[in-house]
Design a protein around this motif. Structure first.
Motif, PDB file in Angstrom:
ATOM      1  N   SER A 315       0.850  -1.186   0.000  1.00 20.47           N
ATOM      2  CA  SER A 315       0.000   0.000   0.000  1.00 20.47           C
ATOM      3  C   SER A 315       0.887   1.237   0.000  1.00 20.47           C
ATOM      4  O   SER A 315       2.089   1.155   0.238  1.00 20.47           O
ATOM      5  N   CYS A 316       0.281   2.397  -0.273  1.00 19.53           N
ATOM      6  CA  CYS A 316       1.014   3.668  -0.239  1.00 19.53           C
ATOM      7  C   CYS A 316       0.783   4.347   1.106  1.00 19.53           C
ATOM      8  O   CYS A 316      -0.324   4.291   1.654  1.00 19.53           O
ATOM      9  N   TYR A 317       1.827   5.020   1.611  1.00 19.26           N
ATOM     10  CA  TYR A 317       1.745   5.637   2.929  1.00 19.26           C
ATOM     11  C   TYR A 317       2.081   7.119   2.873  1.00 19.26           C
ATOM     12  O   TYR A 317       2.934   7.550   2.086  1.00 19.26           O
ATOM     13  N   ILE A 318       1.392   7.893   3.744  1.00 19.05           N
ATOM     14  CA  ILE A 318       1.540   9.344   3.758  1.00 19.05           C
ATOM     15  C   ILE A 318       1.657   9.855   5.198  1.00 19.05           C
ATOM     16  O   ILE A 318       1.261   9.180   6.144  1.00 19.05           O
ATOM     17  N   GLU A 319       2.188  11.050   5.343  1.00 19.65           N
ATOM     18  CA  GLU A 319       2.008  11.817   6.563  1.00 19.65           C
ATOM     19  C   GLU A 319       0.528  12.212   6.603  1.00 19.65           C
ATOM     20  O   GLU A 319      -0.004  12.716   5.602  1.00 19.65           O
ATOM     21  N   PRO A 320      -0.177  11.986   7.710  1.00 22.08           N
ATOM     22  CA  PRO A 320      -1.635  12.129   7.696  1.00 22.08           C
ATOM     23  C   PRO A 320      -2.174  13.512   7.333  1.00 22.08           C
ATOM     24  O   PRO A 320      -3.288  13.621   6.841  1.00 22.08           O
ATOM     25  N   PHE A 321      -1.401  14.578   7.556  1.00 27.49           N
ATOM     26  CA  PHE A 321      -1.904  15.921   7.243  1.00 27.49           C
ATOM     27  C   PHE A 321      -1.194  16.551   6.044  1.00 27.49           C
ATOM     28  O   PHE A 321      -1.371  17.733   5.769  1.00 27.49           O
ATOM     29  N   ASP A 322      -0.392  15.771   5.326  1.00 31.50           N
ATOM     30  CA  ASP A 322       0.369  16.295   4.193  1.00 31.50           C
ATOM     31  C   ASP A 322      -0.487  16.245   2.924  1.00 31.50           C
ATOM     32  O   ASP A 322      -0.537  15.247   2.220  1.00 31.50           O
ATOM     33  N   VAL A 323      -1.143  17.358   2.637  1.00 28.66           N
ATOM     34  CA  VAL A 323      -2.073  17.431   1.497  1.00 28.66           C
ATOM     35  C   VAL A 323      -1.347  17.207   0.178  1.00 28.66           C
ATOM     36  O   VAL A 323      -1.828  16.473  -0.694  1.00 28.66           O
ATOM     37  N   SER A 324      -0.194  17.814   0.009  1.00 25.68           N
ATOM     38  CA  SER A 324       0.520  17.708  -1.268  1.00 25.68           C
ATOM     39  C   SER A 324       1.014  16.279  -1.503  1.00 25.68           C
ATOM     40  O   SER A 324       0.977  15.782  -2.641  1.00 25.68           O
ATOM     41  N   ASP A 325       1.474  15.613  -0.449  1.00 24.55           N
ATOM     42  CA  ASP A 325       1.925  14.230  -0.596  1.00 24.55           C
ATOM     43  C   ASP A 325       0.760  13.319  -0.967  1.00 24.55           C
ATOM     44  O   ASP A 325       0.875  12.451  -1.842  1.00 24.55           O
ATOM     45  N   LEU A 326      -0.368  13.500  -0.318  1.00 23.79           N
ATOM     46  CA  LEU A 326      -1.552  12.707  -0.631  1.00 23.79           C
ATOM     47  C   LEU A 326      -2.016  12.974  -2.061  1.00 23.79           C
ATOM     48  O   LEU A 326      -2.351  12.040  -2.806  1.00 23.79           O
ATOM     49  N   HIS A 327      -2.010  14.236  -2.456  1.00 21.28           N
ATOM     50  CA  HIS A 327      -2.344  14.616  -3.834  1.00 21.28           C
ATOM     51  C   HIS A 327      -1.446  13.860  -4.823  1.00 21.28           C
ATOM     52  O   HIS A 327      -1.928  13.269  -5.806  1.00 21.28           O
ATOM     53  N   ALA A 328      -0.149  13.838  -4.552  1.00 24.05           N
ATOM     54  CA  ALA A 328       0.805  13.204  -5.460  1.00 24.05           C
ATOM     55  C   ALA A 328       0.605  11.692  -5.522  1.00 24.05           C
ATOM     56  O   ALA A 328       0.695  11.081  -6.599  1.00 24.05           O
TER      57      ALA A 328
END
Length: 371
Positions: A315-328
């Motif tokens: 799966s892909c993982y993100i910092e929970p509040f990082d909008v730009s990372d989630l967007h990418a």
């Protein structure tokens, strides 16, 4: 063997703890039909949430008019007389609670603790809720012969916050409802798409729209993407922040709110989704992740806590509040078909470790070892 269960959530809770309780009883009845499973329900349900095909799942209501009226008192203490009368040798509290008097009456006990979020994030709970939760969980953890944690993360929290010795805790993962393991026909999918006016392609999020689930970050992340978003879950006061952002950025045509789906309809919605995003801040386990994996949908979720444990290595993982990372990450999966397919297949493969037979065997081992 007669096994008793605290069954309030079985009959009265549509989601979360109710789903866990119903699935646990269902798989035990299927794989170990030689036992009797007594479901101690404090009051009659106003709607049917649990119907078992097994004759060995038996609902038990308070026997006396006094306890029918004061059913919470029955749950806390009066139930002991019923357990003894039913020759119930073991009692399992499915949601962090146990009645008083089990040990004194020779009844072995197991309690499932799902999470201690109210201690990790106290600002999300009222003062009185925190005190009540802590009292009940601390009492149950002390009384129980065995504690079941639904993840390694929850086990760590039980040790750290409740001061329980690790040897008393067994990690047994949650199961997943059979509806998410079915393959649905084109006609069935089209019927649900039409009924809920689903877009042709969409990002999916499932869960109560509350602050901890962090859906606003997801709405922000899809703002500049050529895609649509479907949010499935009960709305709370936190929803007003989401609606405000949608109105401010003219996203009303691209963000869809759904609730009241049947379990089969929800399973079909999963299978229609392009990507499942679960940016929750913290969970005891995160059953929607498992539902997505079984549905062969690529998953993006929080990189911390229990989430890698539930979602696996592909799966892909993100910092929970990082909008730009989630967007990418969303954009990457939508554009890279081979990556999306790999995530689907390997995610589905990873999910097999949560199959019903393995969970049932681990639960029955705990019960048998106690008796």
């Amino acid at each position: 063997m007669n096994i008793g269960f605290e069954a309030k959530r079985v009959f009265h809770n549509k989601t979360g703890l109710g789903n866990y309780s119903r699935d646990l009883i269902r798989i035990l009845a299927k794989f170990y039909p030689e036992n009797n499973y007594f479901l101690y329900n404090p009051k009659e349900a106003s709607q049917t949430l649990f119907v078992s095909q097994s004759t060995n799942c038996i609902e038990k209501l308070p026997r006396t008019s006094f306890y029918q009226k004061f059913y919470n008192l029955w749950r806390q203490r009066g139930i002991i007389a019923d357990l003894k009368k039913d020759n119930t040798r073991l009692f399992h509290g499915l949601s962090g609670e146990l009645p008083s008097g089990l040990k004194e009456n020779g009844i072995k006990s197991v309690v499932t603790i799902h999470d201690l979020i109210f201690l990790r994030y106290p600002h999300l709970y009222s003062f009185f809720d925190r005190k009540i939760h802590y009292y009940k969980f601390k009492k149950a953890a002390k009384q129980a012969d065995v504690i079941i944690a639904i993840s390694e993360q929850t086990k760590i929290d039980i040790i750290n916050f409740l001061g329980v010795d690790a040897s008393k805790i067994k990690v047994i993962y949650q199961g997943c409802h059979a509806a998410f393991k079915e393959i649905y026909s084109t006609d069935q999918r089209n019927e649900v798409v039409k009924k809920y006016q689903l877009p042709e392609k969409f990002i999916l999020n499932v869960g109560t729209l509350e602050e901890r689930k962090n859906a606003l970050t997801l709405v922000k992340a899809i703002k500049d993407l050529d895609t649509q978003l479907v949010l499935v879950g009960k709305e709370t006061s936190y929803s007003s922040q989401i609606h405000h952002f949608i109105k401010q950025h003219h996203l009303a045509e691209r963000v869809h709110f759904l609730k009241g789906l049947t379990i089969q309809e929800l399973a079909i919605v999963y299978q229609c989704a392009s990507v499942f995003v679960y940016p929750s801040i913290f969970e005891g386990f995160g059953i929607p992740i498992l539902e997505a994996l079984y549905s062969k949908v690529p998953v993006i979720t929080n990189k911390y806590g229990v989430f890698p444990e539930a979602a696996g290595p592909n799966s892909c993982y993100i910092e929970p509040f990082d909008v730009s990372d989630l967007h990418a990450k969303i954009k990457l999966i939508l554009l890279d078909t081979s990556l999306a397919n790999e995530m689907k297949e390997k995610g589905f493969e990873f999910a097999q470790k949560f199959n019903d037979d393995a969970i049932a065997q681990k639960l029955m081992t705990v019960y048998n070892d106690l008796l």
